[in-house]
Design a protein around this motif. Structure first.
Motif, PDB file in Angstrom:
ATOM      1  N   PRO A  95       0.842  -1.194   0.061  1.00 26.48           N
ATOM      2  CA  PRO A  95      -0.037  -0.144  -0.030  1.00 26.48           C
ATOM      3  C   PRO A  95       0.744   1.312  -0.051  1.00 26.48           C
ATOM      4  N   ALA A  96       1.966   1.302   0.642  1.00 24.97           N
ATOM      5  CA  ALA A  96       2.978   2.259   0.464  1.00 24.97           C
ATOM      6  C   ALA A  96       4.275   2.080   0.363  1.00 24.97           C
ATOM      7  N   GLU A  97       5.444   2.772   0.347  1.00 27.06           N
ATOM      8  CA  GLU A  97       6.719   2.702   0.122  1.00 27.06           C
ATOM      9  C   GLU A  97       7.170   1.974   1.495  1.00 27.06           C
ATOM     10  N   LEU A 108       2.872   7.354   7.977  1.00 26.70           N
ATOM     11  CA  LEU A 108       1.580   8.047   7.943  1.00 26.70           C
ATOM     12  C   LEU A 108       0.717   7.092   8.745  1.00 26.70           C
ATOM     13  N   HIS A 109      -0.096   7.666   9.805  1.00 20.53           N
ATOM     14  CA  HIS A 109      -0.807   6.937  10.384  1.00 20.53           C
ATOM     15  C   HIS A 109      -2.435   7.299  10.429  1.00 20.53           C
ATOM     16  N   ASP A 147       5.625  -5.265  12.614  1.00 23.56           N
ATOM     17  CA  ASP A 147       6.699  -5.065  11.158  1.00 23.56           C
ATOM     18  C   ASP A 147       6.628  -3.786  10.698  1.00 23.56           C
ATOM     19  N   HIS A 148       5.435  -3.318  10.297  1.00 27.94           N
ATOM     20  CA  HIS A 148       5.352  -2.287   9.233  1.00 27.94           C
ATOM     21  C   HIS A 148       4.603  -0.981   9.929  1.00 27.94           C
ATOM     22  N   PRO A 149       4.921  -0.485  11.002  1.00 26.12           N
ATOM     23  CA  PRO A 149       4.164   0.644  11.572  1.00 26.12           C
ATOM     24  C   PRO A 149       4.190   2.060  10.516  1.00 26.12           C
ATOM     25  N   GLY A 150       3.196   2.676  10.305  1.00 22.85           N
ATOM     26  CA  GLY A 150       3.061   3.856   9.563  1.00 22.85           C
ATOM     27  C   GLY A 150       2.794   3.663   8.269  1.00 22.85           C
ATOM     28  N   ILE A 151       2.236   2.342   7.845  1.00 22.35           N
ATOM     29  CA  ILE A 151       1.849   2.268   6.497  1.00 22.35           C
ATOM     30  C   ILE A 151       0.325   2.151   6.466  1.00 22.35           C
TER      31      ILE A 151
END
Length: 263
Positions: A95-97, A108-109, A147-151
């Protein structure tokens, strides 16, 4: 067996060079998943005779960012020749980089309506690209707890909503049940709801991200639910071996994976 089983060569047999990992996975009757293929000997990988089920399908930009969505599509197009040479069926996007270690490049949260629209339009562009070259782009759900906070838009219900909205056969969902368990749970109902839109299923147990049988997920029940729902596609082990990076530990992990999905 009703499923095609694949193993991510990036996460098992870490004591071996990649090409030897691919050969060992192939020799045991599994298909092979890869991550970033840039800088790798593609001809040598193809010469192993392995069947490659998926690989990373972009290397820059964000699906949901209007300032960098073009980069996603451009990088995806550059990877198409590699996918065709290896016979890869699915190119995985997120969904994002993601940066080093899967960390969000621009955390981004909170998701906005503009992100939803940009994500939809970018996936529609990938659908056209996939149809042109005969490959499928698979949008993978992620967990933002560990594992992927902020996605943004990473939950399975969000990625499923985007894929459903695109409504194109060359855009599917890479349903990762490890990530879904951490973020959402209710896996059996999730696979039933997502079934028409699944391009591939990925698995690992929780906690630890090791092979089935090492954690809390009842993968035999999940396998039965998938079979009963009519899924006959790829199930990929994207997990480390609980016994470590050695050959014996890797063999044991693959055997446990096969056993869990024999239905």
């Amino acid at each position: 067996m009703s499923f095609r089983l694949a193993v991510c060569a990036e996460m098992v047999y870490g004591a071996l060079p990649l090409i030897d990992r691919v050969r060992r996975i192939h020799d045991q009757g599994f298909e092979v998943e890869l991550w970033d293929t840039r800088g790798r000997d593609i001809a040598a990988l193809a010469a192993t005779g392995a069947r490659f089920s998926s690989m990373s399908g972009y290397f820059g930009g964000s699906l949901v960012d209007s300032d960098s969505a073009d980069e996603v599509v451009a990088s995806a197009e550059k990877l198409i020749p590699t996918a065709l040479e290896l016979g890869v069926e699915r190119l995985v996007v997120h969904p994002a980089e993601l940066g080093e270690g899967g960390v969000a490049v621009r955390p981004l949260h909170r998701a906005t309506g503009q992100m939803w629209l940009t994500g939809l339009r970018t996936l529609e562009r990938l659908a056209v690209l996939g149809e042109k070259h005969g490959v499928t782009f698979a949008l993978e759900n992620l967990n933002t707890i560990l594992d992927h906070p902020g996605i943004p838009l990473a939950r399975a219900k969000d990625t499923l909503a985007l894929v459903t909205a695109v409504g194109h056969p060359n855009v599917k969902m890479m349903l990762d049940l490890y990530h879904a368990q951490l973020g959402e749970g209710n896996l059996i109902e999730l696979v039933r709801a997502a079934l028409p839109h699944i391009g591939e299923v990925q698995v690992a147990d929780v906690p630890g991200r090791f092979e089935p049988g090492t954690g809390e997920i009842n993968y035999r029940a999940v396998a039965s639910a998938l079979a009963q729902a009519g899924y006959g596609g790829v199930v990929g082990l994207e997990a480390g071996a609980s016994g470590g990076p050695g050959v014996e530990a890797g063999d044991a992990a693959l055997a446990a994976f096969r056993s869990a999905f024999e239905v």
